[in-house]
Design an enzyme around this catalytic site. Structure first.
Site: not given
Ligand code: BGC
Length: 874
Positions: A270
């Site tokens: 993530d």
């Molecule tokens: C989130 C993800 C997301 C990523 C990119 C993170 O803060 O937890 O689910 O895909 O950001 O935007």
């Protein structure tokens, strides 16, 4: 939909079955290893794909592949024609490079609505359509679906997840992945694993063993079901810790995902969830996102040279990144991002919304509304004209258009003027930005003047004029600004529409001064700790409100001056700089309610639009409460008290505490966050053009306390001597698996009304094989409307030594029936998944000997059909 289609729509499993027809004795009640039933047995497991390409890459190039190049791209190696991949959010609307705003896109409903469709085939269509949308954004990897579990009704991102049930979550998500990947793109389901809460999400520890029953049967089960139904090219590894270890460094990546489940796709962190160089590499995390890298690059090269990471680990991860590139390379294009409004896409968004909206209550034949009779309707509530289409955070996307439910209702009415609209009370949680129409910039046009100054300078380094009073700078500062010590000013002239004590608000990341007509009205000498999280997701935390008496028609010059934040030392995330100027005129709540009451009292029916929006339900924080704000409750009760009939339309991701008003209204529609076609979908259901067929994917409790919500006292994370921890103390008793659910639920999992009625007949076990059995159930539409029925198949275990939920969902099918039409619906159950529990002692799934009941029909209804199945021990 034909019968064959129905069974294949639900047949996510491809199993070789032996047709010997014997139930008893043919399969012994004993443990079954995961690899036995896995479809992902890969005889090549352990051998690296792309050996030639790997050999051609230098260590530096292989390492480069293992981290992103920017916020949305992996790293390419031009020398060998390896392109970077563009990786974007998300499955309810595919955005472009700006992950948090981006180019407009088709906004579909949120995943809780998807969960309520119970329609795998529809989700597969959605996946294919999302892939087309991603192509318009020149993207190759879609981040999603999110299959974390609705553990607690306060989970901030629950709206982005499907259900409290792992089987339903996993199967619907698998269908979306199949759809996406059928178009030559890659999907990246997330967040693996146990990421069921937002508070302190970057650091909390879910204090559960990944070989424990709770985690295996509920939280990991969703991912296991997903992997049975598809082969996602990537999986996103979550922020949190599991059993004391960051999931990006956890042994479960290798021991369970790779070795036990035979998953071979690319493991992507993530955003900013990679916390180490050697530990994450050695655990098997393939790709650090976003870029530029923090923990890889030279640090990883050094770690290899120092013997902390074997080059073999780099090769394995590089091979997986190459496989991901290969999976999606046919769709690589450098075309600029664009948005295209396509009728077939809108039709699909409408169909999905129509199938996922749930009719929760309908008394006194209030619904469907008979528009031919030209009823006099009072429409009440802000969401009727400012529609709520999505929750907040990375899953929210800028829509191509928004339908206002009020307009759709008027269009469906033979005499539109018979629909009276009253706005009612405010429904926002934060003060909105200053409306453009009430402003004037230095040029005399509506707008905001923004000026950026370096430290000690009176002349701006940069100026601009904008239509929105928002400054947001993360990595890229405005031209001419030095790294630190700068300040920026947003100014405009505001003309109030009413006289009163109005609210000005500053949402800022640094110290600020707020002036009205050059008089200081508000200030802050130091802004508290502000993380990227707060900046991106939780505006309420950055908000400072100031009350200012203002007079209608008079002009006020307003200037917000904000200082740059001082960067934190050793912070590997960029320092956010931002300011938003907000303004809201005083609303007399009593007068607004009185106005609504007056309209309602002379109407045949009142339709109240209420609920929560993205300011309440979002990534980055959890809900504080499931109750609606007092003002909305007062409005609903007051309108219902005088209405001849009242219909309540709710927007929400999580269940709402309806106990204060549910008995006051005649009908309740759970519209969820329904996407850009939501206004039409709601209207079609209210007017009977669509027969509602959504069924709850998550139980709505009667009250919100420990008695009604099993996780209540163990949510969110608590600070301990050892950091923030969450214990999943309720074990597997999540949602309908809770023993007292009949008593504690307002509406149970699987519940949803239709305008027609259905009758079930005989459940037949039609095929029994080594690994699976097929059941068929007769269903008849006994009412006067055509409609969909969701056939839900539960397994009731025998009394045994271990406690097990009274019943668990093991299969489902959605069937379309004309009035009077009857069909048999087939559902295939995998023996290992349908009858087993996770035995912690032997760390295996185990089917106990005994007589199980197969029950088909909604949990909350008495008219189920069932049959017994006996599994014997050896
Ligand atoms: C989130 C993800 C997301 C990523 C990119 C993170 O803060 O937890 O689910 O895909 O950001 O935007």
């Amino acid at each position: 939909m034909s019968l064959a289609e129905i069974s294949s729509a639900n047949d996510a499993h491809v199993v070789a079955v032996a047709h010997n027809g014997k139930l008893e004795s043919e399969v012994c009640a004993n443990e079954i290893s995961d690899s036995e039933a896995s479809q992902h047995v890969d005889s090549d497991h352990g051998r690296l794909p792309y050996p030639e390409l790997l050999q051609a890459l230098t260590l530096e190039e292989k390492v480069a592949l293992l981290s992103g190049s920017d916020f949305v791209r992996s790293t390419g190696i031009p020398r060998l024609d390896i392109p970077p991949l563009k990786i974007v959010d998300s499955i309810n609307g595919v955005k472009g490079s700006d992950l948090h705003h981006g180019t407009p896109t088709a906004v579909f409903p949120s995943s809780t609505l998807y969960g309520s469709t119970w329609n795998n085939a529809l989700m597969e269509e959605l996946g294919a359509c999302l892939a087309q949308q991603a192509k318009l954004k020149s993207a190759q990897v879609i981040l999603g679906p999110t299959i974390n579990i609705h553990r607690d009704p306060r989970g901030g991102r629950n709206f982005e997840c499907f259900s409290e049930d792992p089987l339903l979550s996993g199967q619907l998500a698998a269908a979306i992945v199949r759809g996406i990947q059928s178009q030559g793109l890659a999907a990246c389901p997330k967040h693996f694993a146990c990421n069921e809460s937002e508070f302190k999400r970057r650091s909390y520890d879910v204090a559960e063993d990944y070989n424990g029953r709770t985690v295996r049967e509920i939280y990991l089960a969703a991912f296991q079901e997903l992997l049975r139904g598809c082969e996602p090219a990537a999986l996103m590894i979550s922020y949190n810790k599991l059993n004391g270890v960051h999931t990006t460094e956890s042994p479960f990546l290798k021991d369970m995902l790779r070795d036990e489940w035979k998953y071979n796709g690319c493991l992507v962190s993530d955003w900013f969830a990679t916390k180490s160089t050697a530990a994450s590499m050695n655990a098997g995390l393939d790709l650090e996102m976003p870029g530029p890298t923090v923990f890889r690059g030279q640090r990883l090269i050094d770690a290899v040279r120092d013997g902390l990471v074997e080059e073999k680990a780099v090769d394995e991860s590089a091979a997986r990144v190459l496989a991901l590139v290969e999976a999606a390379r046919s769709s690589v294009s450098g075309a600029p991002e664009r948005s295209e409004i396509r009728p077939e896409t809108n039709a699909l968004a409408l169909r999905i919304a129509s199938e996922g909206i749930v009719l929760l209550k309908s008394d006194h034949y209030v619904l469907p509304l008979d528009m031919r009779r030209a009823p006099k309707i009072a429409v009440v509530g802000v969401p009727a004209t400012e529609p709520v289409i999505s929750g907040g955070g990375s899953a929210s996307a800028p829509p191509q258009y928004i339908q206002r439910p009020l307009d759709c209702l008027r269009e469906a009415h033979p005499v539109p003027s018979l629909i009276q609209y009253v706005r009612g009370v405010n429904t926002n949680r934060i003060v909105p930005t200053v409306p453009l129409a009430q402003t004037m910039s230095q040029t005399g046009e509506p707008g905001f003047d923004i000026a950026y100054y370096n430290s000690g300078c009176d002349e701006p380094a940069y100026t601009e004029r904008q239509a929105v009073p928002v400054v947001a700078m993360v990595r890229d500062l405005k031209p001419g600004l030095e790294e630190t010590g700068f300040r920026y000013e947003i100014s405009t002239t505001i003309t109030p529409a009413s006289t009163g004590v109005h609210t000005l608000a500053a949402r800022v990341t640094g110290a600020f001064l707020l002036f009205v007509d050059n008089e200081l009205v508000g200030s802050l000498s130091e802004q508290a700790e502000v993380s990227m999280e707060d900046f991106l997701f939780e505006p309420a935390r950055l908000e400072h409100r100031i009350s200012v008496p203002m007079v209608a028609g008079k002009s006020y010059h307003v200037r917000l001056v904000t200082n740059a934040r001082i960067p934190k030392e050793n912070d590997y995330e960029p320092t956010p700089h931002g300011a938003v100027l907000c303004y809201e005129e005083y609303v007399n709540e009593r007068a607004s309610i009185a106005e609504a009451v007056q309209a309602a009292s002379s109407a045949d029916v009142s339709i109240i639009f209420a609920g929560r929006n993205h300011e309440y339900e979002s990534e980055g924080f959890d809900l504080v409460s499931n109750s609606l704000p007092d003002a909305q409750v007062k409005l609903i009760k007051a309108v219902a008290a005088v209405s001849h009939r009242t219909v309540l339309v709710l927007n929400c991701g999580n269940p709402i505490n309806v106990s204060p008003f549910v008995d006051d209204v005649d009908a309740v529609l759970n519209a969820h966050f329904p996407g850009q076609e939501g206004g039409q979908a709601v209207t079609d259901i209210l007017t009977g053009k669509t027969n509602p067929s959504g069924r709850l994917a998550t139980t709505w409790p009667k009250q919100f306390d420990q008695e009604h919500v099993p996780s209540f006292d163990h949510f969110p994370a608590r600070l301990t001597d050892d950091g923030y921890k969450i214990q999943y103390a309720e074990g597997v008793q999540v949602g309908y698996r809770h023993p007292g659910v009949e008593r504690t639920a307002q509406w149970q999992f699987g519940f949803g009304l239709s305008y027609t009625t259905f009758e079930y007949s005989e459940l037949v076990i039609s095929e029994v094989a080594h690994a699976s059995i097929t059941v068929s159930i007769g269903v008849k539409n006994t009412g006067i409307y055509p409609g969909h029925e969701v056939v839900q198949a539960f397994v009731v275990p025998p009394k045994a030594n271990v406690w097990r939920p009274a019943r668990e969902l093991k299969g489902y099918a959605k069937v379309w029936l004309l009035p009077g039409e009857a069909r048999r619906v087939s559902i295939e159950l995998q023996k290992k998944d349908a009858f087993s529990y996770w035995d912690e002692a032997i760390k295996q799934w185990k089917v106990e000997a005994g007589t199980y009941r197969l029950v088909a029909g909604p949990l909350s209804e008495a008219w189920t059909v069932e049959k017994e199945v006996t599994w014997s021990g050896r």
